[in-house]
Design an enzyme around this catalytic site. Structure first.
Site, short mmCIF file in Angstrom:
data_model
loop_
_atom_site.label_atom_id
_atom_site.label_comp_id
_atom_site.label_asym_id
_atom_site.label_seq_id
_atom_site.Cartn_x
_atom_site.Cartn_y
_atom_site.Cartn_z
N HIS A 1 -4.09 53.01 24.82
CA HIS A 1 -5.29 53.84 25.03
C HIS A 1 -5.99 54.09 23.69
O HIS A 1 -7.22 54.09 23.60
CB HIS A 1 -4.90 55.18 25.65
N HIS B 1 -8.04 51.21 22.42
CA HIS B 1 -9.23 51.09 23.26
C HIS B 1 -10.33 52.01 22.73
O HIS B 1 -11.51 51.65 22.69
CB HIS B 1 -8.88 51.44 24.71
N HIS C 1 2.26 52.52 25.32
CA HIS C 1 1.25 52.77 26.35
C HIS C 1 0.12 53.64 25.80
O HIS C 1 -1.06 53.30 25.91
CB HIS C 1 1.91 53.45 27.56
N GLU C 2 0.49 54.77 25.21
CA GLU C 2 -0.54 55.68 24.69
C GLU C 2 -1.28 55.06 23.51
O GLU C 2 -2.47 55.28 23.33
CB GLU C 2 0.09 57.02 24.29
#
Length: 693
Positions: free
Chosen positions: A486, A489, A482-483
């Site tokens: 980020h 991105h 998940h991190e």
């Protein structure tokens, strides 16, 4: 440039002219608390002088004489102030936090001044109205449009007395949010339980016992030590046969930073009341009916009815299945565990037992298959396959702790794309949770030099015990992915203007799209074959465990969905329906929403909002719904990989070019439709969650 500012700047090479580029990475060992305040004061003094100079120029504003100099100042600001806030989160001390809080007041005042600078606003408006504007790229236009919107949200149209009121409110809110987060950290650290009798810890696996023994050693104690840091807390709640211990640890955890905590010194009750009132005042001042509407001004979701309808639709679809899941758990707990009444401190424990019985699966069964080195190798392999990049560990970079790792990303032409720090483990004086933050943003300097992006990736996983390699639970693996979502991105952006580069300018309810998208690879055979390698045999996850894991994705998924919907509704209604003349108490608000959507009611002493840093000390106020909103997008986006191949490089390139590269330059719904060829459907989210449509 004074010594203090040099000490806080990259490699101490910042030129005395603040309009020149800052090069290199922070040298964290050179960061000393006595440098913070003088460095920040010098930074703000320099920036103010340059802004005054830019505003005073008589030439008509152009991109070159107006936007570019402002970007230099913003980049300068990030490079000095960013590491100060980062260290407050990952290496907190009382002295550092005191200095940080003092400077936060200065920084908040600076931002308010800039947001209400009539000269800057006039030049942005003149630029937007100029003939030159029509020839700008979409990215350039978005920078200017966002700036004009942000001026309005900063009170540019207010009368002078109201602008001062705005500044007062923003100042108080920034201080209260900082205090809230610090209280959560301090309250978490204030509680611990020393245990000498191993019988009290019956049921805990060896990995958990090793963690608690290591925590005791770190505190100079004998035996084992239970703390409220999440790895310790979760180990007890999941595995401890001792029901009284579970109840004690649960109560300590859910009453952190409240009047019900054992140590009430860090009670956040007054902070919450003040934050609610001030946010409402701020919204009214800017002509919004409430803070929820103010929040939505920078999000995809159009209005409060849209958000509330979306959340209640999810609740309606999920509740029947959640009721059945709870009934099944209650029956199992009574029949197999002798628990006639299932209490909140029994739920995680009983659920793990039920999962073990029905699926022959538990987090501890999975843990040996996910040693950190294997997971990272697999994560990087997936990233390299999908996005045609290469990730390489780099030694010698300055870090804030010996456990922190540093990596570089290169493209197919061996050009540096970006870099990231990886801080995986829970420790004393580190804020709980997991997050990605920008260390450096991708940006093209006016002199032509391209600044590559750098990210902080921070988690709070169970640390290695002794000399053994750390092994992660599957839940921790998905958090890492998940991190990292980020992170890519931020790192894969192709934007060269600060305000729309990486996650900058991305609506908050779209920020979670790449992060939740990456989680999907932790559930697929193709991904698991790369990230799993048994710590002793080096074998990947066997087929029977894979099938059980796949099936477990729907295990109590409706209960989990309702939990997130409950948090989202509490957050949103807390801000949307605030009435200063008849303030609804937190207890009433939470009770009303739980009665509507929840299937399991917590005890009266529960005070989870008092440690809800996402909305009171983070960026999710009236926006916690963003997780579910973006999960619709991410699940549907991953659906294309399910159709074309989970590790299909062509689909990966399409995702990278459509979603990740664009940063905040284009409306995320436009980007999603460019990738998927249509608007998002909710079906994929319900299917992935194991909830019948």
């Amino acid at each position: 440039m004074n010594t203090a500012l040099n000490a806080l700047n990259s490699n101490n090479v910042l030129n005395s002219n603040p309009l020149l580029n800052v090069a290199g990475l922070p040298v964290f060992k050179a960061f000393h608390v006595e440098h913070i305040e003088p460095a920040v004061q010098q930074l703000l003094t320099d920036n103010r002088a340059q802004i005054a100079h830019i505003v005073a120029l008589s030439d008509a504003p152009t991109w070159q004489n107006f936007i570019e100099p402002l970007e230099v100042l913003d980049n300068h600001f990030e490079r000095v102030w960013g590491p100060v806030g980062h260290l407050d989160a990952v290496n907190n001390s009382d002295d550092w936090h005191k200095a940080y809080t003092t400077c936060l007041e200065l920084v908040t005042a600076y931002h308010s001044e800039v947001g209400q600078n009539a000269g800057l606003y006039a030049k942005f408006k003149a630029l937007a109205d100029s003939a030159e504007f029509t020839h700008y790229s979409l990215a350039q236009k978005k920078v200017i449009q966002n700036a004009l919107r942000n001026f309005k949200l900063s009170g540019i149209a207010l009368q002078p007395a109201q602008q001062l009121e705005y500044q007062r409110i923003k100042q108080q809110l920034s201080q209260l949010s900082s205090a809230f987060g610090n209280h959560v950290l301090k309250s978490t650290q204030a509680w611990s339980k020393s245990i000498l009798d191993p019988v009290e810890l019956a049921g805990l696996p060896s990995s958990a016992l090793g963690l608690l023994a290591q925590l005791a050693q770190q505190k100079g104690q004998e035996g084992w030590c239970v703390t409220l840091d999440f790895p310790s807390y979760l180990a007890v709640m999941t595995h401890a046969d001792n029901r009284a211990l579970r109840a004690q640890v649960y109560q300590a955890f859910v009453t952190r930073a409240s009047e019900c905590a054992e140590n009430t010194e860090f009670d956040n009750t007054a902070h919450i009341a003040q934050i609610r009132a001030l946010r409402h005042e701020l919204a009214l001042l800017l002509d919004f009916a409430n803070y929820a509407e103010y929040s939505l001004a920078t999000k995809m979701a159009g209005n409060t009815q849209t958000v509330l309808g979306f959340l209640r639709d999810l609740a309606k679809r999920s509740k029947p299945q959640a009721q059945a899941e709870l009934a099944n758990l209650q029956t199992f707990a009574k029949t197999h565990l002798g628990l006639d009444t299932l209490q909140p401190w029994d739920v995680t424990y009983a659920s793990e037992k039920l999962k073990t019985q029905t699926l022959s699966l538990s987090q501890e069964v999975l843990r040996p298959y996910f040693p950190v080195e294997a997971v990272l190798k697999g994560l990087f392999s997936i990233t390299q396959t999908l996005f045609d990049v290469r990730i390489v560990a780099k030694t010698g970079a300055s870090t804030w702790h010996e456990d922190v790792q540093f990596f570089e990303l290169f493209n197919a032409n061996n050009q540096l794309i970006g870099q990231f720090y990886l801080d995986l483990y829970a420790r004393q004086n580190k804020r709980g949770g997991a997050w990605m933050d920008s260390a450096i943003t991708r940006w093209r300097h006016p002199n032509g030099q391209l600044q590559s992006p750098v990210a902080y990736l921070v988690c709070n996983f169970t640390p290695p015990i002794g000399s053994d390699q750390a092994c992660l639970t599957h839940d921790e693996v998905t958090t890492l992915f998940h991190e990292f979502g980020h992170g890519i991105h931020h790192l894969f952006t192709e934007m060269e203007h600060l305000d729309i580069s990486g996650i900058n300018g991305v609506p908050w309810d779209a920020v979670e799209l790449p992060s939740q998208f990456m989680e999907n690879f932790c559930w697929e055979r193709e991904g698991l074959d790369l990230i799993s390698s048994h710590v002793e045999t080096q074998q990947p996850l066997p087929e029977e465990l894979f099938l059980a894991l796949k099936q477990s994705r729907g295990f109590q998924s409706a209960m989990a969905m309702l939990r997130q919907v409950e948090f989202s509704l509490v957050d949103f209604e807390l801000h949307a329906f605030y009435d200063p003349n008849a303030v609804e108490s937190l207890e009433s608000l939470i009770g009303r929403i739980r009665a509507e959507v929840a299937v399991l009611q917590p005890p009266a002493f529960s005070r989870t909002l008092h440690s809800f840093s996402h909305i009171f000390a983070g960026g999710y106020a009236a926006g916690y719904f963003s997780y579910k909103w973006a999960e619709v997008l991410s699940a549907d986006a991953f659906g294309l990989f399910e159709e074309t191949g989970v590790l299909n490089p062509d689909t990966g390139a399409r995702f990278k070019n459509s979603i990740l590269a664009a940063g905040g330059s284009v409306d995320p719904m436009v980007l999603f439709k460019a990738f998927r060829g249509r608007e998002p459907h909710i079906d994929a989210l319900l299917r992935h969650s194991g909830i019948a449509a």
